[in-house]
Structure formats: structure tokens, C-alpha cells
Design a protein around this motif. Structure first.
Motif, PDB file in Angstrom:
ATOM      1  N   PHE A 182       0.762  -1.098  -0.170  1.00 28.39           N
ATOM      2  CA  PHE A 182      -0.132  -0.005   0.166  1.00 28.39           C
ATOM      3  C   PHE A 182       0.812   1.298   0.033  1.00 28.39           C
ATOM      4  O   PHE A 182       0.400   2.301  -0.615  1.00 28.39           O
ATOM      5  CB  PHE A 182      -0.970   0.113   1.269  1.00 28.39           C
ATOM      6  N   GLY A 183       2.061   1.362   0.683  1.00 25.21           N
ATOM      7  CA  GLY A 183       2.812   2.411   0.716  1.00 25.21           C
ATOM      8  C   GLY A 183       3.804   2.632  -0.484  1.00 25.21           C
ATOM      9  O   GLY A 183       4.605   3.557  -0.237  1.00 25.21           O
ATOM     10  N   ASP A 184       3.727   1.792  -1.313  1.00 23.49           N
ATOM     11  CA  ASP A 184       4.672   1.750  -2.431  1.00 23.49           C
ATOM     12  C   ASP A 184       3.979   2.559  -3.631  1.00 23.49           C
ATOM     13  O   ASP A 184       2.900   1.926  -4.251  1.00 23.49           O
ATOM     14  CB  ASP A 184       5.180   0.259  -2.851  1.00 23.49           C
ATOM     15  N   SER A 185       4.401   3.664  -3.982  1.00 26.05           N
ATOM     16  CA  SER A 185       3.531   4.422  -4.920  1.00 26.05           C
ATOM     17  C   SER A 185       3.835   3.776  -6.307  1.00 26.05           C
ATOM     18  O   SER A 185       3.216   4.159  -7.226  1.00 26.05           O
ATOM     19  CB  SER A 185       4.266   5.733  -4.963  1.00 26.05           C
ATOM     20  N   THR A 186       4.867   2.737  -6.453  1.00 25.51           N
ATOM     21  CA  THR A 186       4.991   2.247  -7.728  1.00 25.51           C
ATOM     22  C   THR A 186       3.957   1.073  -8.014  1.00 25.51           C
ATOM     23  O   THR A 186       4.131   0.548  -9.195  1.00 25.51           O
ATOM     24  CB  THR A 186       6.379   1.700  -7.901  1.00 25.51           C
ATOM     25  N   LYS A 187       3.409   0.488  -6.896  1.00 24.48           N
ATOM     26  CA  LYS A 187       2.504  -0.568  -7.137  1.00 24.48           C
ATOM     27  C   LYS A 187       1.017  -0.059  -7.214  1.00 24.48           C
ATOM     28  O   LYS A 187       0.490   0.832  -6.336  1.00 24.48           O
ATOM     29  CB  LYS A 187       2.580  -1.385  -5.940  1.00 24.48           C
ATOM     30  N   SER A 188       0.076  -0.590  -7.866  1.00 27.12           N
ATOM     31  CA  SER A 188      -1.144  -0.308  -8.031  1.00 27.12           C
ATOM     32  C   SER A 188      -2.032  -1.710  -8.459  1.00 27.12           C
ATOM     33  O   SER A 188      -1.389  -2.378  -9.095  1.00 27.12           O
ATOM     34  CB  SER A 188      -1.560   0.744  -8.840  1.00 27.12           C
ATOM     35  N   ARG A 189      -3.267  -1.784  -8.043  1.00 31.66           N
ATOM     36  CA  ARG A 189      -4.129  -3.046  -8.445  1.00 31.66           C
ATOM     37  C   ARG A 189      -4.782  -2.570  -9.686  1.00 31.66           C
ATOM     38  O   ARG A 189      -5.746  -2.024  -9.790  1.00 31.66           O
ATOM     39  CB  ARG A 189      -5.294  -3.154  -7.312  1.00 31.66           C
ATOM     40  N   THR A 190      -3.983  -2.726 -10.771  1.00 35.53           N
ATOM     41  CA  THR A 190      -4.388  -2.704 -12.180  1.00 35.53           C
ATOM     42  C   THR A 190      -4.887  -3.890 -12.900  1.00 35.53           C
ATOM     43  O   THR A 190      -5.167  -3.820 -13.969  1.00 35.53           O
ATOM     44  CB  THR A 190      -3.410  -2.017 -12.964  1.00 35.53           C
ATOM     45  N   LYS A 191      -4.542  -5.333 -12.428  1.00 33.72           N
ATOM     46  CA  LYS A 191      -4.736  -6.387 -13.195  1.00 33.72           C
ATOM     47  C   LYS A 191      -5.576  -7.366 -12.015  1.00 33.72           C
ATOM     48  O   LYS A 191      -5.026  -7.563 -11.144  1.00 33.72           O
ATOM     49  CB  LYS A 191      -3.297  -7.089 -13.433  1.00 33.72           C
ATOM     50  N   GLY A 196      -7.021  -1.328 -15.169  1.00 36.68           N
ATOM     51  CA  GLY A 196      -6.519  -0.136 -14.796  1.00 36.68           C
ATOM     52  C   GLY A 196      -6.513   0.785 -15.970  1.00 36.68           C
ATOM     53  O   GLY A 196      -6.708   2.035 -15.688  1.00 36.68           O
ATOM     54  N   SER A 197      -6.033   0.255 -16.971  1.00 35.83           N
ATOM     55  CA  SER A 197      -6.287   1.343 -18.245  1.00 35.83           C
ATOM     56  C   SER A 197      -7.575   1.945 -18.635  1.00 35.83           C
ATOM     57  O   SER A 197      -7.576   3.304 -18.688  1.00 35.83           O
ATOM     58  CB  SER A 197      -5.756   0.650 -19.592  1.00 35.83           C
ATOM     59  N   GLU A 198      -8.571   1.313 -18.570  1.00 39.58           N
ATOM     60  CA  GLU A 198      -9.893   1.625 -18.773  1.00 39.58           C
ATOM     61  C   GLU A 198     -10.888   1.107 -17.772  1.00 39.58           C
ATOM     62  O   GLU A 198     -11.175   0.114 -17.980  1.00 39.58           O
ATOM     63  CB  GLU A 198     -10.383   1.664 -20.076  1.00 39.58           C
ATOM     64  N   PRO A 199     -10.912   1.393 -16.618  1.00 37.82           N
ATOM     65  CA  PRO A 199     -11.780   0.764 -15.589  1.00 37.82           C
ATOM     66  C   PRO A 199     -13.182   0.357 -15.996  1.00 37.82           C
ATOM     67  O   PRO A 199     -13.512  -0.502 -15.340  1.00 37.82           O
ATOM     68  CB  PRO A 199     -11.897   1.782 -14.164  1.00 37.82           C
ATOM     69  N   ARG A 200     -13.766   1.168 -16.661  1.00 39.41           N
ATOM     70  CA  ARG A 200     -15.106   0.926 -17.216  1.00 39.41           C
ATOM     71  C   ARG A 200     -15.107  -0.101 -18.241  1.00 39.41           C
ATOM     72  O   ARG A 200     -16.564  -0.502 -18.862  1.00 39.41           O
ATOM     73  CB  ARG A 200     -15.654   2.298 -17.556  1.00 39.41           C
TER      74      ARG A 200
END
Length: 235
Positions: free
Chosen positions: A20-29, A46-50
């Protein structure tokens, strides 16, 4: 999905909440294992959430070759940046509760999480608590038993699961086996949603019971805990 007869089960994210504290990580997949085909889909949300789109397909042959596992079920992301997926069996449909490791960035198959030859007899779901150096996995049945539908005779023959497997998280090996006296087919398992918690619950499908497990000094136990519940343990 572009293929038939996959039977998608438990999806998971590419990135763990511990990042969570790592700005380089995100839940995109979103990682989608297939129980029947052993195929793994990675979906880009992540690219287009909708408008989610297919990012990658990991074919069964890659998993068979590198892991000798099949019939995949639960996907969890790890603090290491990897993704771990549980299996119910081997390529031939025999019971084998192992774990496939994927690279969390490229989604390449890296191999198994458990040590060689160290898979559980059966598999299904799992949950881990690194602060207690523990993971606990559950079991359903061998794919060859369940793929053609439920047969009560298989229950009488002892072909359905009734155990929890306690793993040493750092050593990647089973250290204890718990027998669920009143719980046949333990499936979904969760520790309490607290990283310091050393207890949780497992839902047992065939017996329609919910069993509590907890840490008892060094080992784990069931509540209530009859003497027969502890089948084996090692340290």
C-alpha cells in the motif's frame, strides 16, 4: 473469456495490500485462474476501469511444464510482488495441493511455492499470516473424483477432504495437519482481517459447518479441540 470450459473460480489482484505504501504498485490487473482448463487469464482493469480488457493468457502447458500442477483455484498476491495460485491436482487429475508462482509484473510462470515433493495430498483454498509465519490450506477432492459430479459413495470411501494443512511460511513446508472431526470438505478459509490475528474460520461444505481455528502456543488447534483433532505436527 475467449475459451470454453474454463470454469473461473477465485480471482485475485496483481498487487498485495502490504504494498500500500509503495507508490510504484497499484491494483491494475485481475488474475483469473481456471479450475477445469488450468488456464490463467490476466485482465487489465486499470487502463480503462469501465472497459476491462484481456491483458494476457497463460496456457496450461506452461504451468504443467514448470510446476507439474493443474486444476487451479485461488489467487493471492504476495508482499514479494509475486502472485500465488493454489491447485487441486496434477496434470493427470490426481490430488495434489501445490501452489503456482507468477511474476507480478510479467505474469511469467516461475515455478512452485512449496518445496519439491512437498505438496499437500489435496488442495483448494489458502490464507497466510506472515507475522505468525503461517499459511493454512484447505482441501476439496482430487479432480478425478469431482469432475463428473458429486457421488455420495465417494464420501463413504473417504475421497473428499476433511483436513487443514498448516505451513511454515518461511520454509514453505507443512508442519501440522488438522483433522476436522465434524467438517467434511473444508473450502473457504480466512484469518481474521487483522495482520496480527492468529485465528480464523473455515467453511465446510458437506457438513454445513463453520470451524474456528486458532494458535495454541506453538501449534494450531480447532475449537472446540478434541484430542483427535491434532493428527501430526513437527517443528
Amino acid at each position: 473469456m475467449p475459451n470454453l470450459k474454463d470454469e473461473l473460480h477465485h480471482s485475485g489482484w496483481n498487487t498485495c495490500s502490504s504494498c500500500f505504501g509503495d507508490s510504484t504498485k497499484s491494483r491494475t490487473k485481475l488474475v483469473l485462474p481456471s479450475l477445469i482448463s488450468s488456464r490463467i487469464y490476466v485482465v487489465d482493469v486499470g487502463s480503462e476501469p469501465r472497459a476491462p480488457k484481456l491483458h494476457k493468457v497463460i496456457e496450461p502447458k506452461d504451468i504443467h511444464a514448470k510446476c507439474e500442477l493443474a486444476f487451479l483455484h485461488t489467487s493471492h498476491c504476495l508482499a514479494s510482488g509475486e502472485v500465488m495460485i493454489s491447485s487441486l491436482g496434477d496434470v493427470k487429475g490426481n490430488g495434489k495441493g501445490g501452489f503456482v508462482l507468477l511474476d507480478g509484473e510479467t505474469f511469467e510462470v516461475k515455478g512452485t511455492w512449496e518445496r519439491p515433493g512437498g505438496a499437500a495430498p489435496l488442495g483448494y483454498d489458502f490464507w497466510y499470516q506472515p507475522r505468525h509465519n503461517v499459511m493454512i490450506s484447505t482441501e476439496w477432492a482430487a479432480p478425478n473424483v469431482l469432475r463428473d459430479g458429486f457421488n455420495p459413495a465417494d464420501v463413504e470411501a473417504g475421497l473428499y477432504g476433511s483436513h487443514l494443512y498448516v505451513w511454515d511460511w518461511q520454509r514453505h513446508e507443512i508442519v501440522q495437519t488438522l483433522s476436522l472431526k465434524d467438517g467434511l470438505i473444508p473450502l473457504e478459509i480466512r484469518f481474521l482481517h487483522n495482520p496480527d490475528a492468529a485465528q480464523g474460520f473455515v467453511g465446510c461444505a458437506l457438513s454445513s459447518t463453520i470451524q474456528r481455528f486458532y494458535k495454541n502456543e506453538v501449534t494450531y488447534a480447532l475449537w472446540p479441540s478434541p484430542p483427535s483433532s491434532l493428527v501430526s505436527s513437527s517443528t
